[in-house]
Enzyme design. Structure first.
Site, PDB file in Angstrom:
ATOM      1  N   ASP A  42       0.832  -1.209   0.000  1.00  0.00           N
ATOM      2  CA  ASP A  42       0.000   0.000   0.000  1.00  0.00           C
ATOM      3  C   ASP A  42       0.867   1.259   0.000  1.00  0.00           C
ATOM      4  OD1 ASP A  42      -2.287  -1.494  -0.013  1.00  0.00           O
ATOM      5  OD2 ASP A  42      -2.688  -1.307   2.137  1.00  0.00           O
ATOM      6  N   LEU A  88     -11.244  -0.981  -5.425  1.00  0.00           N
ATOM      7  CA  LEU A  88     -11.806   0.064  -4.566  1.00  0.00           C
ATOM      8  C   LEU A  88     -10.721   1.072  -4.226  1.00  0.00           C
ATOM      9  CD1 LEU A  88     -13.783  -2.104  -1.981  1.00  0.00           C
ATOM     10  CD2 LEU A  88     -14.767  -0.616  -3.717  1.00  0.00           C
ATOM     11  N   GLU A 121     -19.604  -2.670   5.335  1.00  0.00           N
ATOM     12  CA  GLU A 121     -19.377  -4.115   5.237  1.00  0.00           C
ATOM     13  C   GLU A 121     -17.952  -4.493   5.611  1.00  0.00           C
ATOM     14  OE1 GLU A 121     -20.392  -5.091   1.164  1.00  0.00           O
ATOM     15  OE2 GLU A 121     -22.353  -4.090   1.346  1.00  0.00           O
ATOM     16  N   LYS A 123     -14.470  -5.907   5.010  1.00  0.00           N
ATOM     17  CA  LYS A 123     -13.713  -6.198   3.789  1.00  0.00           C
ATOM     18  C   LYS A 123     -12.964  -7.498   4.047  1.00  0.00           C
ATOM     19  CE  LYS A 123     -10.617  -4.022   0.443  1.00  0.00           C
ATOM     20  NZ  LYS A 123      -9.596  -5.072   0.366  1.00  0.00           N
ATOM     21  N   ASP A 125     -10.717 -10.604   3.765  1.00  0.00           N
ATOM     22  CA  ASP A 125      -9.418 -10.761   3.118  1.00  0.00           C
ATOM     23  C   ASP A 125      -9.314 -12.155   2.508  1.00  0.00           C
ATOM     24  OD1 ASP A 125      -6.980 -10.044   2.231  1.00  0.00           O
ATOM     25  OD2 ASP A 125      -5.969 -10.138   4.176  1.00  0.00           O
ATOM     26  N   TYR A 235     -21.343 -10.216  -1.862  1.00  0.00           N
ATOM     27  CA  TYR A 235     -21.520  -8.849  -1.383  1.00  0.00           C
ATOM     28  C   TYR A 235     -21.996  -7.863  -2.448  1.00  0.00           C
ATOM     29  CZ  TYR A 235     -16.694  -8.708  -3.071  1.00  0.00           C
ATOM     30  OH  TYR A 235     -15.574  -8.848  -3.820  1.00  0.00           O
ATOM     31  N   LYS A 329      -9.070   1.057   5.082  1.00  0.00           N
ATOM     32  CA  LYS A 329      -8.117   0.015   5.458  1.00  0.00           C
ATOM     33  C   LYS A 329      -7.945  -0.012   6.969  1.00  0.00           C
ATOM     34  CE  LYS A 329      -6.158  -1.701   1.622  1.00  0.00           C
ATOM     35  NZ  LYS A 329      -5.578  -3.010   1.483  1.00  0.00           N
ATOM     36  N   CYS A 423      20.635 -27.925  25.871  1.00  0.00           N
ATOM     37  CA  CYS A 423      19.646 -27.063  26.509  1.00  0.00           C
ATOM     38  C   CYS A 423      20.286 -25.741  26.917  1.00  0.00           C
ATOM     39  CB  CYS A 423      19.077 -27.778  27.736  1.00  0.00           C
ATOM     40  SG  CYS A 423      18.037 -26.710  28.743  1.00  0.00           S
ATOM     41  N   CYS A 426      20.195 -25.864  31.126  1.00  0.00           N
ATOM     42  CA  CYS A 426      20.951 -26.824  31.951  1.00  0.00           C
ATOM     43  C   CYS A 426      22.102 -27.457  31.185  1.00  0.00           C
ATOM     44  CB  CYS A 426      20.018 -27.910  32.475  1.00  0.00           C
ATOM     45  SG  CYS A 426      19.493 -29.067  31.190  1.00  0.00           S
ATOM     46  N   CYS A 441      14.442 -31.248  25.967  1.00  0.00           N
ATOM     47  CA  CYS A 441      15.503 -31.354  26.960  1.00  0.00           C
ATOM     48  C   CYS A 441      15.034 -32.475  27.871  1.00  0.00           C
ATOM     49  CB  CYS A 441      15.631 -30.048  27.741  1.00  0.00           C
ATOM     50  SG  CYS A 441      16.579 -30.260  29.261  1.00  0.00           S
ATOM     51  N   CYS A 446      16.284 -30.239  34.987  1.00  0.00           N
ATOM     52  CA  CYS A 446      16.532 -28.959  34.309  1.00  0.00           C
ATOM     53  C   CYS A 446      15.722 -27.865  35.004  1.00  0.00           C
ATOM     54  CB  CYS A 446      16.123 -29.074  32.843  1.00  0.00           C
ATOM     55  SG  CYS A 446      16.107 -27.490  31.988  1.00  0.00           S
TER      56      CYS A 446
END
Ligand code: IVH
Length: 692
Positions: A42, A88, A121, A123, A125, A235, A329, A423, A426, A441, A446
């Site tokens: 955008d 749009l 409404e 929008k 995606d 829509y 948006k 790990c 430990c 681990c 530990c």
């Protein structure tokens, strides 16, 4: 920033922007493999528009600001849209909505638009789709493509359950030709489970629901599309021919058009509302934004449309977008940032989870610094490397995630990150069993695991001990005051006083909160113990059925797996946990320390003798002259068990008025008998499914 590094001289800058936008259009619309977040795309378009209006001599008809999307790929046959599928115009804040209102008023030759009706409404995606019905029969589906020519995806769209194959004529005649516009999308819940599946099988995750929907649609083999839980919402009407006089399709407003579509059996979003004036439009937009994460689909904006069809044609369109509609948006849920490095955290079961440490970035309203990378394979599949730019996604309450890298073809990539062999806490070995996607681990001592187990015990869904968060746990264990959950109940004020930063008051509060947690019911204790696979719902079922801790400890796997909602995996995990001698000692101490080991109302229903003994009944919808509690109590009085979820162990489902759709569907799928609510009495008396 995406605009960094672009030439500054206007005509060079415009050229560079155009070729960048064309490239990203192709990545997005044709290849379904976008390289940058939508927000950055955008930004490119906004910048190009700004330059084109500031320097009109640089404007060009072939500029991407004049077109819609990208030309279709060669995978599907082309379809020419008889009415072009437009794009749009965007607004990024309320001020831009007002500016649009002024432009619209001017186009309509009026003072303002405050007395006009608008549709507001979500929008969605997903992927824009044109669907045509001829003689009321589904005949063609096509993508938007470049707005004039799209791709024929009829066979794939035919597999979408919410797209009717025939229009409903019961509410009136349907047009000879009806072309509708709508969005094919992947419901959020389905997207999440698809990605969970991808992770399990070690496959690449889908970047976001839009991408997953586009990829699912663009399958050469429709039987693959059929396995994807796609959905559709209409829509807009695109084309309408042969409308009978006094048909519901003879409309002069958008609202009436949506109603006609709905009555013809087409799915319409329940979140569309119709309001008068721009203030109400803006207010509804904010409301939708606030509800964004409660909706069943991803939204990237709010679409505002003038309602009156006649006024729409007076307002007209530019070459790419109508003047009578606008997309506001919403803040993007994806952002690009730098992956500083990758670290590994150790959970209470020892699972080692890689996560990204990021240059802090605001995504969907909150600052994100860490994002999960799930497991070793996902790091490899996503191929994200420290030092590079990555896309971060955060949708609602979902944990932030790294989607993938943003590659700069001009730069050499840094080296690949490798999963540690030991790990980080430990230094014990990290082990990955064959066929498993997770690494563990395996050192039971530990300290990271121990601390996580303690914080989990104190967490809100378990014993809910206020003031005992991760930091306090770490201080308690580091000082050697606590090593297991039973030790918590032996802490004294004197011991706490040696902890740095722990005043008398906080110590007293902490001890009070620990003490109060003794009264938590068995189900919470079971959650707190962190038995693998046993979550809050399962713990509740086990606690209810068994009644007290002693019964759970002595129960065999078979007895546990006969409990509603408890399968063999959970049952085995519980018996293994209870049989472990170390766990046994901790449990003995918890009992001696006076913790509650029973569940209110637990262990009762299963012992009552009656016609429904040993049978589980689900009641859904309204039963005449009874509340839900009364209906459940009636089942229990008859010796049965009343639960809220249908499984293969359910004896029958009693179906009242306005039943839960998912329960009915599940019962149908599992072949569980359904009893109409009027015959509930017979069921209670005989314990059998009423027939005849
Ligand atoms: S109306 C001329 N309404 O947004 C009107 N579009 O650039 C054209 N979209 O990908 C579209 N929800 O598929 C409209 N309620 C809605 C929408 C919607 C999502 C998508 C559309 C297209 C983009 C518009």
């Amino acid at each position: 920033m995406i605009l960094d590094g672009l030439p500054t001289e206007p005509s060079d800058r415009v050229d560079a922007l155009r070729s960048l936008i064309a490239h990203h259009n192709e990545r997005y619309h044709v290849l379904d493999a976008p390289e940058i977040p939508d927000a950055d795309y955008d930004r490119l378009v906004v910048e190009l528009r700004r330059l084109e209006s500031e320097y009109p001599e640089l404007a060009s008809e072939s500029s991407p600001t004049q077109g819609v999307g990208a030309a279709p790929s060669s995978l599907f046959s082309p379809v020419t849209h008889q009415v072009p599928m437009m794009s749009l115009d965007n607004a990024f804040d309320d001020e831009e909505i007002h500016a649009w209102g002024l432009r619209l008023a001017r186009a309509l030759d009026r003072e303002d638009v405050n007395d006009l009706r608008f549709s507001v409404e979500p929008k969605i995606d997903g992927v824009a789709m044109s669907v045509t019905y001829v003689g009321g029969i589904f005949s063609q589906a096509a993508t938007r493509g470049d707005g004039v020519t799209g791709e024929d995806v009829t066979a794939n769209v035919a597999t979408i359950a919410t797209v009717p194959m025939e229009l409903d004529r019961t509410n009136g005649p349907v047009p000879e030709v009806l072309e509708i516009r709508g969005e094919v999308y992947l419901p959020t819940a389905a997207f999440e489970s698809m990605n969970e599946h991808q992770r399990l099988v070690g496959a690449k995750e889908f970047a976001n629901p839009r991408n997953a929907a586009a990829g699912s649609l663009r399958q050469k083999d429709p039987s693959v599309t059929a396995t994807r839980p796609l959905a559709f919402l209409a829509y807009q009407i695109g084309r309408l021919e042969g409308v009978a006089p006094s048909s519901p399709f003879e409309v002069s407003s958008h609202r009436a058009a949506l109603d006609a579509l709905h009555h013809a059996g087409l799915p319409i979003s329940p979140d569309i509302v119709s309001v008068v004036g721009l203030d109400a439009v803006i207010e509804r937009g904010h409301e939708l934004e606030a509800q964004r994460h409660d909706l069943a689909y991803d939204v990237d904006g709010v679409v505002i449309k003038l309602d009156d069809v006649e006024l729409r044609s007076r307002a007209g369109s530019t070459s790419r977008a109508p003047r009578w509609a606008l997309a506001r948006k919403l803040p993007p849920e994806e952002q690009a940032t730098t992956l500083v490095h990758i670290e590994v955290s150790i959970g209470r079961t020892g699972r080692a989870t890689p996560y990204a440490v990021l240059k802090p970035v605001v995504v969907a309203g909150s600052t994100v610094t860490f994002a999960t990378l799930h497991n070793q394979d996902q790091v490899v599949i996503k191929d994200v490397r420290p030092g590079e730019t990555v896309i971060v996604r955060k949708a609602g309450d979902v944990i932030p995630e790294v989607v993938g890298p943003v590659l700069d073809p001009m730069k050499k990539r840094p080296s690949v990150w490798t999963f540690p062999t030991n790990c980080p806490t430990c230094d014990g070995p990290l082990v990955r069993l064959e066929g498993e996607s997770d690494t563990y681990c395996v050192n039971l001592d530990c300290s990271a695991q121990r601390d996580q187990r303690l914080s989990h015990f104190a967490s809100r869904s378990a014993m809910d001990i206020e003031g005992l968060g991760e930091k306090v746990v770490e201080r308690l264990t580091a000082a050697g005051l606590v090593a297991d959950v039973a030790d918590l109940y032996e802490l004294t004020a004197e011991q706490l006083s040696v902890l740095e930063g722990m005043g008398e008051l906080s110590a007293a509060n902490l001890l009070g909160a620990i003490d109060a947690s003794r009264d938590q019911p068995l189900s919470r204790l079971l959650v707190g113990l962190g038995v693998r696979h046993l979550g809050p719902t399962g713990a509740k079922q086990v606690a209810r059925a068994m009644g007290d801790l002693a019964a759970v400890r002595s129960a065999g796997g078979e007895e546990l797996s006969s409990i509603e909602g408890i399968g063999p995996i959970i049952a085995e995990s519980v018996t293994r946990f209870m049989a472990n001698p170390t766990n046994g000692l901790v449990l003995d101490r918890l009992v001696a320390l006076g913790l509650t080991t029973t569940e209110p109302g637990g262990g009762v229903a299963s012992t009552r003798e009656g016609p429904l003994t040993g049978r589980t009944v689900v009641v859904t919808g309204a039963v005449p002259s009874m509340t839900r509690e009364e209906a459940d109590a009636a089942v229990e009085l008859a010796g049965g068990k009343a639960t809220g979820s249908v499984s293969k162990k359910t004896f029958c489902v009693v179906v009242g008025d306005a039943p839960g759709a998912s329960k009915v569907t599940k019962a149908e799928a599992l072949g569980i008998p359904m009893v109409p609510a009027e015959r509930f009495g017979e069921l209670l008396v005989t314990g059998e499914i009423p027939t005849g």
